[in-house]
Write an enzyme that holds these catalytic residues in place. Structure first.
Site, PDB file in Angstrom:
ATOM      1  N   CYS A 138      38.486  24.631  50.530  1.00  0.00           N
ATOM      2  CA  CYS A 138      39.874  24.744  50.083  1.00  0.00           C
ATOM      3  C   CYS A 138      40.471  23.378  49.804  1.00  0.00           C
ATOM      4  CB  CYS A 138      40.705  25.462  51.124  1.00  0.00           C
ATOM      5  SG  CYS A 138      40.858  24.499  52.613  1.00  0.00           S
ATOM      6  N   LYS A 176      38.872  38.381  63.848  1.00  0.00           N
ATOM      7  CA  LYS A 176      38.180  39.208  62.831  1.00  0.00           C
ATOM      8  C   LYS A 176      37.574  38.208  61.845  1.00  0.00           C
ATOM      9  CE  LYS A 176      37.981  40.659  59.168  1.00  0.00           C
ATOM     10  NZ  LYS A 176      36.843  40.323  58.253  1.00  0.00           N
ATOM     11  N   GLU A 225      33.155  38.869  57.085  1.00  0.00           N
ATOM     12  CA  GLU A 225      32.004  39.774  57.147  1.00  0.00           C
ATOM     13  C   GLU A 225      30.769  39.149  56.492  1.00  0.00           C
ATOM     14  OE1 GLU A 225      34.720  39.964  55.508  1.00  0.00           O
ATOM     15  OE2 GLU A 225      34.534  40.898  53.542  1.00  0.00           O
ATOM     16  N   SER A 278      41.867  33.781  50.703  1.00  0.00           N
ATOM     17  CA  SER A 278      42.310  33.668  49.306  1.00  0.00           C
ATOM     18  C   SER A 278      43.806  33.976  49.164  1.00  0.00           C
ATOM     19  CB  SER A 278      41.495  34.624  48.443  1.00  0.00           C
ATOM     20  OG  SER A 278      41.671  35.931  48.916  1.00  0.00           O
ATOM     21  N   GLU A 282      41.997  29.120  40.845  1.00  0.00           N
ATOM     22  CA  GLU A 282      41.055  28.527  41.792  1.00  0.00           C
ATOM     23  C   GLU A 282      39.663  29.083  41.469  1.00  0.00           C
ATOM     24  OE1 GLU A 282      40.999  29.935  45.913  1.00  0.00           O
ATOM     25  OE2 GLU A 282      40.713  27.874  46.577  1.00  0.00           O
ATOM     26  N   PHE A 298      34.913  32.986  54.740  1.00  0.00           N
ATOM     27  CA  PHE A 298      33.468  32.724  54.856  1.00  0.00           C
ATOM     28  C   PHE A 298      33.138  31.239  54.867  1.00  0.00           C
ATOM     29  CE2 PHE A 298      33.783  32.160  50.251  1.00  0.00           C
ATOM     30  CZ  PHE A 298      32.888  31.127  50.030  1.00  0.00           C
TER      31      PHE A 298
HETATM   32  P1  NAD Z   1      39.074  36.265  51.446  1.00  0.00           P
HETATM   33  O1  NAD Z   1      40.532  36.257  51.252  1.00  0.00           O
HETATM   34  O2  NAD Z   1      38.249  37.115  50.564  1.00  0.00           O
HETATM   35  O3  NAD Z   1      38.711  36.734  52.945  1.00  0.00           O
HETATM   36  C1  NAD Z   1      39.328  36.138  54.076  1.00  0.00           C
HETATM   37  C2  NAD Z   1      39.391  37.159  55.202  1.00  0.00           C
HETATM   38  O4  NAD Z   1      40.238  38.255  54.809  1.00  0.00           O
HETATM   39  C3  NAD Z   1      38.039  37.771  55.565  1.00  0.00           C
HETATM   40  O5  NAD Z   1      37.974  37.898  56.963  1.00  0.00           O
HETATM   41  C4  NAD Z   1      38.071  39.133  54.883  1.00  0.00           C
HETATM   42  O6  NAD Z   1      37.327  40.118  55.545  1.00  0.00           O
HETATM   43  C5  NAD Z   1      39.550  39.499  54.917  1.00  0.00           C
HETATM   44  N1  NAD Z   1      39.954  40.332  53.782  1.00  0.00           N
HETATM   45  C6  NAD Z   1      39.389  40.359  52.549  1.00  0.00           C
HETATM   46  N2  NAD Z   1      40.061  41.220  51.747  1.00  0.00           N
HETATM   47  C7  NAD Z   1      41.065  41.728  52.490  1.00  0.00           C
HETATM   48  C8  NAD Z   1      42.120  42.646  52.214  1.00  0.00           C
HETATM   49  N3  NAD Z   1      42.259  43.208  51.022  1.00  0.00           N
HETATM   50  N4  NAD Z   1      42.990  42.942  53.200  1.00  0.00           N
HETATM   51  C9  NAD Z   1      42.879  42.364  54.412  1.00  0.00           C
HETATM   52  N5  NAD Z   1      41.891  41.484  54.729  1.00  0.00           N
HETATM   53  C10 NAD Z   1      40.999  41.167  53.779  1.00  0.00           C
HETATM   54  O7  NAD Z   1      38.588  34.731  51.395  1.00  0.00           O
HETATM   55  P2  NAD Z   1      37.112  34.155  51.374  1.00  0.00           P
HETATM   56  O8  NAD Z   1      36.491  34.440  50.049  1.00  0.00           O
HETATM   57  O9  NAD Z   1      36.386  34.543  52.599  1.00  0.00           O
HETATM   58  O10 NAD Z   1      37.425  32.592  51.491  1.00  0.00           O
HETATM   59  C11 NAD Z   1      37.666  31.758  50.383  1.00  0.00           C
HETATM   60  C12 NAD Z   1      39.141  31.535  50.174  1.00  0.00           C
HETATM   61  O11 NAD Z   1      39.715  30.977  51.342  1.00  0.00           O
HETATM   62  C13 NAD Z   1      39.452  30.531  49.067  1.00  0.00           C
HETATM   63  O12 NAD Z   1      40.524  31.012  48.302  1.00  0.00           O
HETATM   64  C14 NAD Z   1      39.858  29.273  49.812  1.00  0.00           C
HETATM   65  O13 NAD Z   1      40.723  28.402  49.115  1.00  0.00           O
HETATM   66  C15 NAD Z   1      40.532  29.853  50.996  1.00  0.00           C
HETATM   67  N6  NAD Z   1      40.570  28.910  52.099  1.00  0.00           N
HETATM   68  C16 NAD Z   1      41.775  28.327  52.368  1.00  0.00           C
HETATM   69  C17 NAD Z   1      41.850  27.387  53.377  1.00  0.00           C
HETATM   70  C18 NAD Z   1      43.162  26.712  53.683  1.00  0.00           C
HETATM   71  O14 NAD Z   1      43.251  26.093  54.715  1.00  0.00           O
HETATM   72  N7  NAD Z   1      44.160  26.804  52.843  1.00  0.00           N
HETATM   73  C19 NAD Z   1      40.698  27.058  54.124  1.00  0.00           C
HETATM   74  C20 NAD Z   1      39.503  27.693  53.814  1.00  0.00           C
HETATM   75  C21 NAD Z   1      39.452  28.620  52.799  1.00  0.00           C
END
Ligand code: NAD
Length: 497
Positions: free
Chosen positions: A282, A174, A177, A227, A382, A150
């Protein structure tokens, strides 16, 4: 029902036939601004089939034609930057300036994709054996997939699909959401730039839809940003199904403050890097490591942080926006409580933050902890909120050891006037992106975004030259052409003769 976010399948925006919809809410008000569909199985199959079919023609499209689409696309993105940023800010709550930055950092990757011809050049060696030449090509993989978080709804999709498609692949996105309207607009502009139908598909949903993409026999490569827990699932499931996977995950980024740092520069940068975007980056700095005498600046840091206020996206005075959803806010508040219980000193507590006129916003004020130790949950996890933990170290060696023992390795920075200290830090630190008097060292796209350890699973990183490697196979040709009829007899060895 509020606006339904469309799917993008076979070059057309279509309404999903699903009966499962996820609300997209304005994080400053909780108003539902759209509904995002959980794509049905049939629709998922249609998107995958269309991507597979289009690959057959797209991979034959001359590289200059692919590059020209990217040239038109970057021009369109620049023309529409403010409009995209407005959509982005309405659904994420980011301040307008920060939203413009989100779009801009994505545009820079599209600019990089315009160079696809030079980026794709292989290697050649003449006369590897007598009259034998060797040369290599990069060729696309097929259907690639992107799953995005997000917190950068413009930049992170743009890390992925322009480069994958420029390489000759087709792509299924994808998006998160929680803010799907921004990527929808990016895709409309991509279509307007002349991308042939079917090269890019967009499906929506959560785990079920992602798992389908991870396990489907047609998909070849998976790019994920999100994450740690989900990243581990993506990497394990994708590789278990023999796919190429790059998974960028969570972080805990430290800034080391040496006593010879320039104080004002340091404090300004630390405030922005720790609570900017409400800590939802991040590469945000979540731990400040004060070395030696630099600890005397903590009161000034506290004062600077106490002046920072969140607010709505179009409030020019607001330093940052709300947290993305109420659950994220609650999670941050529970970390703040845990920090207090575990014995850290809460110098500034943002738990009861309010913003006039927006009583339902997910507000968290700047929060500062001192006397933090490495066994505390606020240090180990985090938090992804505007919470900065201060730790003290007597020497740079101690600071380096602390960072190297932290399981994450996304970003770090050192503020110092000493070249020797900076050199030691850049050499010894086990973190992928290092800033020297630069707080958030996100590389420009001609380099790669190179998180390490628990912040990244895979080997080829995002953008730069590594993305080209990730999205292609290398084919190496060994060729002999004859001038005369020759007869050297059967070669029974593996040597070239
Ligand atoms: P998230 O992991 O909740 O969601 C990321 C994506 O995965 C979304 O599209 C979501 O729909 C999907 N998803 C969620 N749960 C899932 C599951 N159980 N199985 C499969 N797909 C699933 O992350 P978020 O809250 O949207 O973003 C924040 C996180 O992203 C933080 O931890 C941040 O550090 C990380 N982030 C990392 C970087 C990097 O480059 N390392 C960059 C930006 C964000």
């Amino acid at each position: 029902m509020s606006k339904q976010v469309p799917l993008f399948i076979g070059g057309e925006f279509v309404q999903s036939k699903t009966d499962q919809w996820i609300p997209v809410t304005n994080p400053a008000t909780q108003e539902v601004i759209a509904q995002v569909p959980c794509t049905t199985d049939e629709e998922m199959e249609a998107a995958i089939a269309s991507a597979a079919k289009t690959f057959e023609t797209w991979k034959e499209t001359p590289i200059s034609e692919r590059a020209r689409i990217m040239l038109r696309y970057q021009a369109l993105l620049k023309e529409h930057q403010e409009e995209i940023a407005t959509i982005l800010c309405e659904e994420t709550g980011k301040t307008f300036e920060d939203g413009m930055g989100d779009v801009w950092r994505g545009i820079e990757v599209v600019e990089h994709a315009c160079n696809i011809a030079s980026l794709s050049m292989g290697e050649t060696v003449e006369n590897v054996a007598r009259k034998i030449d060797s040369y290599s090509y990069t060729q696309p993989l097929g259907v690639c997939v992107g799953i995005t978080p997000f917190n950068f709804p413009a930049m992170i999709p743009l890390w992925m699909f322009p480069l994958a498609i420029a390489c000759g692949n087709t792509f299924i996105l994808k998006p998160s959401e929680q803010d799907p309207n921004t990527p929808t607009r990016l895709v409309e502009l991509f279509q307007q730039a002349g991308a042939p139908e079917g090269v890019l598909q967009v499906v929506h949903g959560g785990k079920e839809q992602v798992d389908k993409l991870l396990t489907h026999p047609v998909t070849q490569a998976i790019s994920f940003v999100g994450s740690v827990a989900v990243g581990e699932h993506i990497y394990k499931t994708g590789t278990d199904h023999l796919k190429r996977v790059q998974a960028f995950a969570g972080a805990k980024n430290h800034m080391v403050i040496m006593p010879d740092a320039q104080k004002n520069h340091l404090i300004n940068n630390l405030v922005g890097a720790s609570v900017g975007a409400g800590g939802q980056r991040c590469m945000a700095i979540s731990v400040a490591v004060f070395v030696g005498e630099s600890r005397k600046w903590i009161p000034e840091l506290k004062e600077a942080l106490s002046k920072v206020r969140p607010g709505v996206w179009n409030d020019k005075e607001a330093a940052y926006g709300p947290q993305i959803n109420p659950a994220a806010k609650d999670r941050i508040l529970s970390f703040i409580e845990a920090g207090k219980k575990e014995g850290a000193t809460c110098e500034l507590d943002g738990s009861n933050c309010t913003v006039e006129g927006y009583p339902d916003g997910n507000w968290v004020g700047p929060t500062l902890f001192t006397n933090v130790t490495t066994d505390m949950s606020i240090y180990k996890e985090e938090i992804f909120g505007p919470v900065l933990c201060c730790i003290e170290a007597d020497t740079i060696e101690e600071a380096i050891e602390l960072i190297n023992e932290c399981p994450y390795g996304n970003g770090t920075s050192i503020f110092t006037a000493s070249g020797a200290a900076a050199r030691k830090f850049q050499h010894e630190i086990k973190v992928g992106q290092v800033g020297i008097n630069v707080p958030v060292p996100v590389p420009l796209p001609f380099f790669s975004f190179t998180g390490w350890r628990k912040s990244f699973y895979g080997d080829q990183h995002a953008y730069g030259k590594q993305a080209i490697k990730f999205y292609t196979e290398t084919k190496t040709v060994t060729a002999r052409w004859f001038e005369d009829d020759i007869n050297t007899g059967a070669n029974m060895t593996i040597n070239l003769k």
